[in-house]
Scaffold this motif. Structure first.
Motif, PDB file in Angstrom:
ATOM      1  N   GLU A   4      42.055   0.023  10.283  1.00  0.00           N
ATOM      2  CA  GLU A   4      42.919   1.074  10.827  1.00  0.00           C
ATOM      3  C   GLU A   4      44.040   1.482   9.879  1.00  0.00           C
ATOM      4  O   GLU A   4      44.965   2.159  10.282  1.00  0.00           O
ATOM      5  CB  GLU A   4      43.503   0.596  12.157  1.00  0.00           C
ATOM      6  CG  GLU A   4      42.443   0.387  13.214  1.00  0.00           C
ATOM      7  CD  GLU A   4      43.034  -0.027  14.533  1.00  0.00           C
ATOM      8  OE1 GLU A   4      44.232   0.198  14.747  1.00  0.00           O
ATOM      9  OE2 GLU A   4      42.283  -0.578  15.350  1.00  0.00           O
ATOM     10  N   ARG A   5      43.962   1.078   8.649  1.00  0.00           N
ATOM     11  CA  ARG A   5      45.012   1.426   7.690  1.00  0.00           C
ATOM     12  C   ARG A   5      44.878   2.880   7.246  1.00  0.00           C
ATOM     13  O   ARG A   5      43.783   3.375   7.024  1.00  0.00           O
ATOM     14  CB  ARG A   5      44.916   0.522   6.462  1.00  0.00           C
ATOM     15  CG  ARG A   5      45.157  -0.918   6.779  1.00  0.00           C
ATOM     16  CD  ARG A   5      45.123  -1.725   5.500  1.00  0.00           C
ATOM     17  NE  ARG A   5      45.047  -3.127   5.804  1.00  0.00           N
ATOM     18  CZ  ARG A   5      44.084  -3.926   5.391  1.00  0.00           C
ATOM     19  NH1 ARG A   5      43.115  -3.466   4.642  1.00  0.00           N
ATOM     20  NH2 ARG A   5      44.089  -5.194   5.706  1.00  0.00           N
ATOM     21  N   ASN A   6      45.995   3.540   7.089  1.00  0.00           N
ATOM     22  CA  ASN A   6      46.014   4.894   6.561  1.00  0.00           C
ATOM     23  C   ASN A   6      46.651   4.839   5.181  1.00  0.00           C
ATOM     24  O   ASN A   6      47.874   4.853   5.052  1.00  0.00           O
ATOM     25  CB  ASN A   6      46.787   5.831   7.480  1.00  0.00           C
ATOM     26  CG  ASN A   6      46.779   7.256   6.979  1.00  0.00           C
ATOM     27  OD1 ASN A   6      46.019   7.593   6.082  1.00  0.00           O
ATOM     28  ND2 ASN A   6      47.630   8.083   7.538  1.00  0.00           N
TER      29      ASN A   6
END
Length: 53
Positions: free
Chosen positions: A13-15
């Motif tokens: 879920e890292r941006n």
């Protein structure tokens, strides 16, 4: 190589932003002032967001 690292860091879920310039080299000392300022601002914003949590 940057794209490969970006894909690996972005898993989950890292941006993680990736900015690639077609007009600038890898050496920031050779960049235009506008590009250097843009990248510097992006880095400060990123660090403020992730280190001030």
């Amino acid at each position: 190589m940057a794209a490969t690292i970006h894909v690996r860091l972005s898993r989950g879920e890292r941006n993680i932003p990736l900015v690639v310039s077609s007009t600038e080299s890898h050496v920031i000392a050779t960049w235009s002032t506008a590009s250097a300022v843009d990248v510097s601002q992006r880095m400060v914003e990123f660090l403020n967001k992730h280190l001030r949590q």
